[in-house]
Each structure stands twice: as structure tokens, then as C-alpha cells.
Scaffold this motif. Structure first.
Motif, PDB file in Angstrom:
ATOM      1  N   GLU A   1       0.818  -1.208   0.000  1.00  0.00           N
ATOM      2  CA  GLU A   1       0.000   0.000   0.000  1.00  0.00           C
ATOM      3  C   GLU A   1       0.860   1.270   0.000  1.00  0.00           C
ATOM      4  N   ALA A   2       1.913   1.295   0.804  1.00  0.00           N
ATOM      5  CA  ALA A   2       2.796   2.471   0.876  1.00  0.00           C
ATOM      6  C   ALA A   2       3.464   2.743  -0.469  1.00  0.00           C
ATOM      7  N   ASP A   3       3.836   1.673  -1.179  1.00  0.00           N
ATOM      8  CA  ASP A   3       4.455   1.830  -2.500  1.00  0.00           C
ATOM      9  C   ASP A   3       3.465   2.437  -3.487  1.00  0.00           C
ATOM     10  N   LEU A   4       2.242   1.913  -3.500  1.00  0.00           N
ATOM     11  CA  LEU A   4       1.222   2.423  -4.418  1.00  0.00           C
ATOM     12  C   LEU A   4       0.874   3.875  -4.106  1.00  0.00           C
ATOM     13  N   ARG A   5       0.807   4.210  -2.829  1.00  0.00           N
ATOM     14  CA  ARG A   5       0.518   5.597  -2.432  1.00  0.00           C
ATOM     15  C   ARG A   5       1.604   6.524  -2.994  1.00  0.00           C
TER      16      ARG A   5
END
Length: 156
Positions: free
Chosen positions: A91-95
Motif C-alpha cells: 500500500e505504501a508503494d502504491l501511495r
């Protein structure tokens, strides 16, 4: 990260107000990831889907193919397929990628959806003139969270 969470109740409503992270206050990780919600709230996958296909907002399918969205026409081939992206990325990467893909992929042509400064020559809408005032991000902090929430649903 210069992020403030306000734990004050809004005038008699009992609601907690959460301050969002401004575009120029984001702390990106070593590989461009953003660990915490930009809005301070959880994203809504249904709202994220609407942004993905909205030609006036995110319009993600203009560049990316998404099998789950095949009912919407004109998928692009500029960017990679987003099929199963919720399994390939955290999720942090996609954000981080949605907010500013150039922090992860410096040569990317993907727009920085949550950036307001550092442009070479920001335009004033579609007028062909340079912007005369502060630039607003393409997507709001909550819209970034909504898109990320939808992308996280794209699993096998």
C-alpha cells in the motif's frame, strides 16, 4: 513527517478532525513509498474506481490496462497493466507511485497526481499560458487514498 493529527472534537459533533498532509510536506521513503495516509483516513475503493475511470480526474485507464475495468473503453498501453497490482506492491508503494511516480521511477511519464511545486513550466489549465497562481494537485489527499484502496483490491 510534518503531519499533525488534530484530536479535537468538532463543535459538539463528536467527530475527530484529521489534518491531511500537504503535497510539499510529504516524506518519501528510499524507494518513493509513503507509509501513512495522506488524508489521515482510510480510502474508499468504490470512490477510487470512479477516479480511475473519470476522464476529468485520474483517468488511470488512459495509460493502464485493467481487466477488472474492461466495461470502460479505451484502455492505454503506455503504463504497465494494473492487473494484480494489489499483490505486486505494498500500500505504501502504491501511495507513493500515485502521488508522485517519479520518486520511484525517475524516468516515468506518469503525472504527479499530488504535487504542487517544482514544475519546469506549469500551465494555466489548457490555455497555453504559464500559471499565475499556486498550482493545485490533480487529486486531493483523500482521492489518492481512494485510488490506492481500489488498487489494493486488484488481486488474483
Amino acid at each position: 513527517m510534518k503531519r499533525t493529527i488534530l484530536a479535537a472534537a468538532i463543535a459538539g459533533m463528536g467527530t475527530i478532525a484529521v489534518a491531511q498532509t500537504a503535497p510539499n510536506e510529504i516524506t518519501f521513503g528510499e524507494y518513493g513509498q509513503i507509509e501513512t495516509s495522506l488524508s489521515g483516513l482510510v480510502g474508499d475503493p468504490a470512490a477510487g474506481l470512479e477516479i480511475m475511470v473519470n476522464r476529468g480526474k485520474g483517468n488511470c485507464i488512459a495509460c493502464h490496462q485493467v481487466t477488472a475495468l474492461e466495461e470502460y473503453p479505451f484502455h492505454g498501453e503506455v503504463g504497465p497493466s494494473l492487473d494484480f497490482v494489489g499483490e505486486r506492491w505494498e500500500e505504501a508503494d502504491l501511495r507513493g507511485i500515485v502521488a508522485n511516480a517519479k520518486m520511484t521511477f525517475p524516468e516515468s511519464v506518469m503525472p504527479s497526481f499530488y504535487k504542487t511545486e517544482g514544475f519546469v513550466r506549469a500551465g494555466d489549465g489548457y490555455t497555453g499560458r504559464a500559471a499565475e497562481s499556486e498550482i493545485e494537485p490533480i487529486l486531493t489527499a483523500q482521492e489518492i487514498e481512494d485510488v490506492v484502496a481500489y488498487l489494493m483490491t486488484l488481486k488474483e
